[in-house]
Write an enzyme that holds these catalytic residues in place. Structure first.
Site, short mmCIF file in Angstrom:
data_model
loop_
_atom_site.label_atom_id
_atom_site.label_comp_id
_atom_site.label_asym_id
_atom_site.label_seq_id
_atom_site.Cartn_x
_atom_site.Cartn_y
_atom_site.Cartn_z
N CYS A 55 0.24 3.84 2.65
CA CYS A 55 0.75 3.41 3.96
C CYS A 55 2.23 3.75 4.10
CB CYS A 55 0.58 1.90 4.13
SG CYS A 55 -1.12 1.35 3.98
N CYS A 101 0.84 -1.21 0.00
CA CYS A 101 0.00 0.00 0.00
C CYS A 101 0.88 1.26 0.00
CB CYS A 101 -0.92 -0.05 1.22
SG CYS A 101 -1.50 1.52 1.84
#
Lengths: 309, 107
Positions: B33, B30
């Site tokens: 993230c 991600c």
């Protein structure tokens, strides 16, 4: 209280333009600080692979490239603070930057605040971001492997996103409010020939349909006003970018799209204030043009600090 | 102190303790993230005395993520007295994380 600590240069924004300015400034012996709100890289940090930044023959992911630019600037003495700038006064001497981490002062300021994707402005758009609504095909495209996606927009980035997604998704439907693409000609042929790309001309998205996540979009024909529902798994919004210039708008000259007016010298209308990278008026917004701006800004700042113009 | 990786059992035990627990639900693939990770580590340093600052990899702890209703990542959840007090999805700056923590602690 002792005397104010005044930096020679404060760079606002830690993307490629910002950290290149910091690198050149630190190497020129200037006391330099970068104010970044989240992490190095800006938009570049979300790019999975950058293949057009010279020197990385196998490509490099944007986050890693950004971290390396930061480390390189810091190796020569540039500092970084994770701070959100809340207010700036760029007309005083020294210039004042109020942030979430306190107030900073500098003789010169480089604005490298970048740009963010423009939104459609629909009510449930931000709630659906990451649950069917996306702004970066290169970042999020892989999640729609074998699925049906809509691309909204008609410019170069929309065309490039549609091309990229046509190689991943089962079907790509490009929705554009005009009857032809605004994108440069090189995109037209490949897109028209791609078997899994369809076009919905003269149409705008008026609603994002959802259950738990996005289930489709409602389209309105701009001529007839007729509405249709288009089921899809994802919608990629590629309707341009919005420069992050809210904090500067009262002090700096902006163009009609909100970009800071500055030519190749990166000089703005205020002495000692420079605009680099995507936030500046320029024909091509790329990592290589941003880093070039960063170096130029420092050259101009050195002249300014030496008492020139 | 660095953010601590936790599994379901560790988290369930930790949120019963005296200190509030902040958790970053993330995954290695991600991009968003990854982008908040440096600021999150800074949070772990700054709030270490008041909070347990933890991370949960949702690929390894899918059951936990589902039980906590985490559908989008990165999601930060702050637990107080054994229950989730508040959450924020994909904070855009370290300042936004600071604000989230302060408001959630006051709830």
């Amino acid at each position: 209280m002792g005397e104010l600590h005044v930096y020679d240069m404060i760079v606002v924004g830690g993307g490629p333009g910002g950290y290149t300015a910091a690198l050149y400034a630190a190497r020129a012996g200037l006391r330099t600080l970068v104010l970044e709100k989240l992490s190095a890289g800006g938009q570049m940090a979300l790019t999975e692979r950058i293949d057009n930044y010279p020197g990385f023959e196998d490509g490099i992911d944007g986050f890693t490239l950004a971290e390396r630019m930061q480390q390189q600037a810091e190796r020569f003495g540039a500092g970084s603070v994770l701070a959100q700038v809340e207010r700036m006064d760029l007309t005083t001497e020294p210039k004042v930057l109020e942030t979430s981490e306190g107030t900073f002062y500098a003789k010169t300021v480089v604005l490298a605040t970048g740009a963010t994707p423009r939104e459609l402005g629909l009510s449930n758009e931000s709630a659906l971001t990451g649950r069917g609504v996306a702004y970066c095909a290169a970042c999020d495209g892989m999640r729609y492997k074998g699925k049906t996606v809509v691309v909204v927009g008609g410019g170069n980035s929309a065309a490039a996103d549609a091309m990229l997604l046509s190689r991943i998704a089962k079907k790509v439907i490009l929705v554009h409010r005009r009857d032809t693409l605004r994108a440069t000609k090189v995109y037209h042929g490949p897109l028209m020939q791609a078997e899994n790309v369809e076009f919905r001309w003269n149409s705008v998205v008026t609603e994002l349909l959802q259950e738990d996540k996005l289930t489709g979009v409602k389209l309105k024909d701009v001529h007839t006003g007729g509405e249709t529902v288009l089921p899809c798994d994802g919608v990629f919004i590629s309707i341009g970018r919005k420069p992050a210039t809210e904090l500067a708008q009262d002090q700096l000259k902006l163009d009609h799209n909100g970009y800071i007016m500055a030519d190749e010298t990166t000089k703005t209308n205020l002495p000692g204030v420079y605009a680099v990278g995507d936030v500046r008026t320029k024909p091509l917004r790329q990592v290589v043009t941003a880093v070039s701006d960063g170096a130029t800004a420092v050259h101009m700042a050195e002249e300014y600090l030496a008492g020139g113009i | 102190m660095a953010a601590i990786n936790m599994n379901k059992e560790q988290l369930q035990q930790m949120i019963q303790g005296d200190k509030p627990v902040l958790v970053d639900f993330w995954a290695p693939w991600c991009g968003y993230c990854r982008r908040i990770a440096p600021a999150y580590e800074k949070i772990a340093e700054e709030y270490g005395d008041r909070l347990v600052v933890a991370k949960v990899n949702i690929d390894e702890e899918a059951q936990l993520a589902e039980a906590e209703g985490v559908e989008v990542i990165p999601t930060l959840i702050l637990y107080k007295n054994g229950a989730a007090a508040d959450f924020v999805v994909n904070p855009g700056s370290k300042a936004a994380m600071d604000q989230f923590i302060q408001e959630a602690l006051e709830k």
